[in-house]
Design an enzyme around this catalytic site. Structure first.
Site, PDB file in Angstrom:
ATOM      1  N   SER A  22       0.831  -1.215   0.000  1.00 32.06           N
ATOM      2  CA  SER A  22       0.000   0.000   0.000  1.00 32.06           C
ATOM      3  C   SER A  22       0.857   1.252   0.000  1.00 32.06           C
ATOM      4  O   SER A  22       0.340   2.357   0.075  1.00 32.06           O
ATOM      5  CB  SER A  22      -0.913   0.000   1.223  1.00 32.06           C
ATOM      6  OG  SER A  22      -0.146  -0.176   2.401  1.00 32.06           O
ATOM      7  N   ASN A 109      -1.546  -2.662  13.431  1.00 35.37           N
ATOM      8  CA  ASN A 109      -3.005  -2.531  13.460  1.00 35.37           C
ATOM      9  C   ASN A 109      -3.462  -1.313  14.272  1.00 35.37           C
ATOM     10  O   ASN A 109      -4.354  -0.574  13.849  1.00 35.37           O
ATOM     11  CB  ASN A 109      -3.644  -3.801  14.011  1.00 35.37           C
ATOM     12  CG  ASN A 109      -3.365  -4.999  13.122  1.00 35.37           C
ATOM     13  OD1 ASN A 109      -2.810  -4.843  12.034  1.00 35.37           O
ATOM     14  ND2 ASN A 109      -3.728  -6.187  13.582  1.00 35.37           N
ATOM     15  N   THR A 154     -40.590  25.868  -7.881  1.00 35.53           N
ATOM     16  CA  THR A 154     -40.836  24.499  -7.425  1.00 35.53           C
ATOM     17  C   THR A 154     -41.110  23.718  -8.704  1.00 35.53           C
ATOM     18  O   THR A 154     -41.666  24.281  -9.663  1.00 35.53           O
ATOM     19  CB  THR A 154     -42.047  24.383  -6.465  1.00 35.53           C
ATOM     20  OG1 THR A 154     -43.222  24.762  -7.183  1.00 35.53           O
ATOM     21  CG2 THR A 154     -41.897  25.277  -5.243  1.00 35.53           C
ATOM     22  N   HIS A 155     -40.673  22.474  -8.739  1.00 35.55           N
ATOM     23  CA  HIS A 155     -40.778  21.662  -9.965  1.00 35.55           C
ATOM     24  C   HIS A 155     -40.089  22.337 -11.148  1.00 35.55           C
ATOM     25  O   HIS A 155     -40.452  22.109 -12.299  1.00 35.55           O
ATOM     26  CB  HIS A 155     -42.240  21.392 -10.342  1.00 35.55           C
ATOM     27  CG  HIS A 155     -43.084  20.911  -9.204  1.00 35.55           C
ATOM     28  ND1 HIS A 155     -43.267  19.581  -8.910  1.00 35.55           N
ATOM     29  CD2 HIS A 155     -43.755  21.603  -8.249  1.00 35.55           C
ATOM     30  CE1 HIS A 155     -44.040  19.472  -7.841  1.00 35.55           C
ATOM     31  NE2 HIS A 155     -44.341  20.681  -7.404  1.00 35.55           N
ATOM     32  N   SER A 276     -14.313  26.490 -25.673  1.00 32.01           N
ATOM     33  CA  SER A 276     -14.449  25.274 -26.466  1.00 32.01           C
ATOM     34  C   SER A 276     -13.328  25.245 -27.499  1.00 32.01           C
ATOM     35  O   SER A 276     -12.923  26.284 -28.023  1.00 32.01           O
ATOM     36  CB  SER A 276     -15.817  25.289 -27.158  1.00 32.01           C
ATOM     37  OG  SER A 276     -15.765  24.552 -28.361  1.00 32.01           O
ATOM     38  N   LYS A 282     -18.088  29.945 -27.216  1.00 31.58           N
ATOM     39  CA  LYS A 282     -18.496  29.283 -25.966  1.00 31.58           C
ATOM     40  C   LYS A 282     -17.766  29.782 -24.728  1.00 31.58           C
ATOM     41  O   LYS A 282     -16.587  30.068 -24.761  1.00 31.58           O
ATOM     42  CB  LYS A 282     -18.261  27.761 -26.080  1.00 31.58           C
ATOM     43  CG  LYS A 282     -19.188  27.035 -27.011  1.00 31.58           C
ATOM     44  CD  LYS A 282     -20.658  27.111 -26.629  1.00 31.58           C
ATOM     45  CE  LYS A 282     -20.993  26.368 -25.360  1.00 31.58           C
ATOM     46  NZ  LYS A 282     -20.915  24.919 -25.544  1.00 31.58           N
ATOM     47  N   GLU A 289     -19.620  22.426 -13.264  1.00 27.55           N
ATOM     48  CA  GLU A 289     -19.988  21.088 -13.756  1.00 27.55           C
ATOM     49  C   GLU A 289     -19.119  20.003 -13.136  1.00 27.55           C
ATOM     50  O   GLU A 289     -19.590  18.930 -12.772  1.00 27.55           O
ATOM     51  CB  GLU A 289     -19.837  21.036 -15.281  1.00 27.55           C
ATOM     52  CG  GLU A 289     -20.836  21.903 -16.023  1.00 27.55           C
ATOM     53  CD  GLU A 289     -20.461  21.999 -17.497  1.00 27.55           C
ATOM     54  OE1 GLU A 289     -20.996  21.230 -18.295  1.00 27.55           O
ATOM     55  OE2 GLU A 289     -19.612  22.833 -17.844  1.00 27.55           O
ATOM     56  N   TYR A 316      -8.732  -6.845  13.179  1.00 27.93           N
ATOM     57  CA  TYR A 316      -8.191  -6.349  11.917  1.00 27.93           C
ATOM     58  C   TYR A 316      -8.257  -7.413  10.821  1.00 27.93           C
ATOM     59  O   TYR A 316      -8.025  -8.590  11.064  1.00 27.93           O
ATOM     60  CB  TYR A 316      -6.732  -5.904  12.098  1.00 27.93           C
ATOM     61  CG  TYR A 316      -6.119  -5.417  10.791  1.00 27.93           C
ATOM     62  CD1 TYR A 316      -6.329  -4.113  10.353  1.00 27.93           C
ATOM     63  CD2 TYR A 316      -5.403  -6.279   9.966  1.00 27.93           C
ATOM     64  CE1 TYR A 316      -5.820  -3.672   9.144  1.00 27.93           C
ATOM     65  CE2 TYR A 316      -4.885  -5.847   8.749  1.00 27.93           C
ATOM     66  CZ  TYR A 316      -5.101  -4.542   8.345  1.00 27.93           C
ATOM     67  OH  TYR A 316      -4.609  -4.110   7.140  1.00 27.93           O
ATOM     68  N   GLN A 321      -7.222  -2.372   4.638  1.00 24.34           N
ATOM     69  CA  GLN A 321      -6.251  -1.526   3.943  1.00 24.34           C
ATOM     70  C   GLN A 321      -6.949  -0.710   2.838  1.00 24.34           C
ATOM     71  O   GLN A 321      -6.431   0.310   2.390  1.00 24.34           O
ATOM     72  CB  GLN A 321      -5.145  -2.403   3.360  1.00 24.34           C
ATOM     73  CG  GLN A 321      -4.040  -1.632   2.676  1.00 24.34           C
ATOM     74  CD  GLN A 321      -2.832  -2.493   2.428  1.00 24.34           C
ATOM     75  OE1 GLN A 321      -2.091  -2.807   3.354  1.00 24.34           O
ATOM     76  NE2 GLN A 321      -2.628  -2.903   1.195  1.00 24.34           N
TER      77      GLN A 321
HETATM   78  N1  ARG Z   1      -1.012  -1.490   5.640  1.00 23.58           N
HETATM   79  C1  ARG Z   1      -1.904  -2.021   6.599  1.00 23.58           C
HETATM   80  C2  ARG Z   1      -3.251  -1.330   6.502  1.00 23.58           C
HETATM   81  O1  ARG Z   1      -3.284  -0.234   6.109  1.00 23.58           O
HETATM   82  C3  ARG Z   1      -1.394  -1.799   7.975  1.00 23.58           C
HETATM   83  C4  ARG Z   1      -1.896  -2.789   8.963  1.00 23.58           C
HETATM   84  C5  ARG Z   1      -1.398  -4.119   8.564  1.00 23.58           C
HETATM   85  N2  ARG Z   1      -1.481  -5.082   9.597  1.00 23.58           N
HETATM   86  C6  ARG Z   1      -1.300  -6.373   9.351  1.00 23.58           C
HETATM   87  N3  ARG Z   1      -1.300  -7.158  10.323  1.00 23.58           N
HETATM   88  N4  ARG Z   1      -1.136  -6.828   8.124  1.00 23.58           N
HETATM   89  O2  ARG Z   1      -4.263  -1.890   6.801  1.00 23.58           O
END
Ligand code: ARG
Length: 467
Positions: A22, A109, A154-155, A276, A282, A289, A316, A321
């Site tokens: 991650s 965790n 309204t509407h 545009s 334009k 938007e 956990y 993640q």
């Molecule tokens: N990268 C993990 C997350 O964001 C951190 C916690 C991971 N803990 C584990 N026991 N794998 O969730």
């Protein structure tokens, strides 16, 4: 070699590293991760769990790592999976094996839960400030348009005239509820999870309150299983954000409509529109938007998070993640939208004459004619019927109510007198709605004042709670 490699006999498949890591997104948490680690190691030192000199080395090492990451000099690798293990690895590279003491009494965790709370706390404070800035520009437009009358709908059919100030203030009060929701959410975000360990707590004699104080939390999470499993605070943020996005999107929709030739009620400043590539004439309200369009991803992030959490057993699970990218995306999407919104509203040119013309060329004073007849003794149902007939007559004659002569009026009801012309003028129609919350100028002035008070309160709150 992985920091947790001890019980493994072979390296992780490279595809797993790529798929499960991650670091490419949670590196955004580097600052918060290190802030949390600094508080943690200071606590380990204070509680005598890590000797003073080792703790001091770790503190210094963490500060060096923070500076290197900030300058882009640190190498963050997929092999080390996430920001927590990357920081730990960098620390050990910096200070040697003593860096390995940092993770005493802690798990990723509880660490990741802490980082996210630190991150969101900052984001929420920033969004409250940005929302207040938007409210200020809405307030300015309201103040400048206390005499601007436009059709209320309204509407999407012209209904009754209202002051443009009144219309703008409607949004200001919506944004105030958004501010209040965010402020309230801090009560739940600002709880300190560290000490929960992986799920069951820790065997070390730690001091959780000390860490909470160091990091300016309001208290600790009371249950270790809850502390590492809870992502309610993320869901709550995403839903608060969705409501904000919905409010912005409604205003955007109005801005898009109003700036069309069909409405011709406002002109957005050139700086907030684009052209545009093909049609030279334009001028498109792209920003409005796009803010409207991005509401989709903000809602999507909420739905995604709720769905990820649904059915997860305690405590956990790696599924969690998935909690980060949507949160970052929503924070950044809103930050961008709100930052643009304040100047876009402030520079919006309001076409008062055109709005007024639209009021004159419609039947939005019909309710007032019915009220007039009711005042003269007819029941409201009879008046409604009579005015319906008058409007039908006008439509056939291609006239508006104020184009009728007194005789024409009286052919429908002889209780109508000369004062009808004044009673049906846009100004009279607006100012007749004097009950609190109505569109009469006096009532709108009161709303303006109350709104100014709210803005002051928000500013004071931001000042007091800035970190
Ligand atoms: N990268 C993990 C997350 O964001 C951190 C916690 C991971 N803990 C584990 N026991 N794998 O969730």
């Amino acid at each position: 070699m992985k920091l947790w490699g001890g019980r493994f006999t072979k390296p992780t498949n490279q595809l797993v590293d790529e798929y499960a890591s991650s670091i490419h997104f949670d590196k955004k948490l580097a600052k918060h991760d290190i802030t949390g680690s600094l508080a943690h190691v200071r606590m380990l030192k204070k509680c005598g769990i890590v000797p003073d000199s080792d703790a001091d080395k770790i503190v210094e090492g963490l500060q060096t790592v923070a500076a290197k990451i900030e300058k882009g000099e640190a190498e963050l690798s997929e092999e080390h999976e996430d920001i927590h293990m990357n920081v730990e690895k960098l620390l050990i590279d910096e200070v040697g094996p003593v860096g390995g003491k940092l993770h005493t009494g802690r798990s990723r965790n509880d660490q990741v839960a802490l980082d996210m709370r630190l991150y969101l706390r900052e984001v929420v404070l920033e969004l409250i400030q940005l929302l207040t800035d938007v409210q200020k520009s809405v307030h300015k437009q309201a103040e400048a348009n206390l005499d601007t009358i436009l059709p209320g709908y309204t509407h999407l059919q012209r209904a009754q005239p209202v002051l443009f100030a009144h219309h703008m203030l409607a949004y200001l009060f919506m944004f105030q509820r958004d501010v209040e929701r965010l402020t309230d959410s801090l009560k739940r975000i600002n709880k300190m999870p560290l000490g929960a360990g992986a799920l069951a707590g820790t065997t070390f004699p730690i001091d959780r309150e000390y860490v909470a104080e160091e990091l300016q939390f309001d208290g600790i999470c009371e249950n270790s299983l809850d502390a590492v499993s809870d992502r309610d605070f993320v869901v709550e943020f995403l839903s608060d954000a969705s409501i904000i996005a919905m409010h912005l999107s409604r205003l955007c929709e109005e801005m898009v409509q109003w700036s069309s030739a069909e409405f011709n009620f406002i002109e957005l400043d050139d700086a907030f529109c684009t052209g545009s590539s093909m049609m030279p004439q334009k001028k498109n309200p792209d920003v409005a938007e796009l803010v409207r369009g991005k509401t989709g991803r903000v809602y999507g992030n909420l739905t995604g998070m709720l769905t990820t959490l649904k059915g997860l057993p305690l405590a956990y699970n790696k599924d969690m993640q998935e909690d980060k990218e949507g949160m970052f995306d929503t924070a950044e999407t809103l930050r961008g939208a709100l930052a643009l919104f304040a100047p876009m509203i402030e520079t919006m040119h309001v076409k008062k004459t055109e709005m007024y013309e639209a009021v004159r060329q419609d039947y939005s004073n019909a309710t007032d004619l019915a009220d007039y007849l009711t005042d003269k003794g007819m029941t409201f149902r009879e008046s409604h019927e009579a005015v319906g007939n008058i409007v039908l007559h006008c439509l056939n004659q291609k006239k508006y109510l104020l184009d009728l002569s007194l005789d024409e009026f009286r052919s429908f009801s002889n209780v109508i007198e000369e004062d009808i012309f004044e009673a049906l003028s846009p100004e009279a129609v607006v100012n007749a709605r004097q009950a609190p919350g109505g569109t009469a100028k006096q009532s709108v002035k009161e709303q303006l004042e109350n709104a100014a008070g709210l803005l002051k309160k928000n500013d004071a709150w931001c000042e007091e709670n800035s970190i």
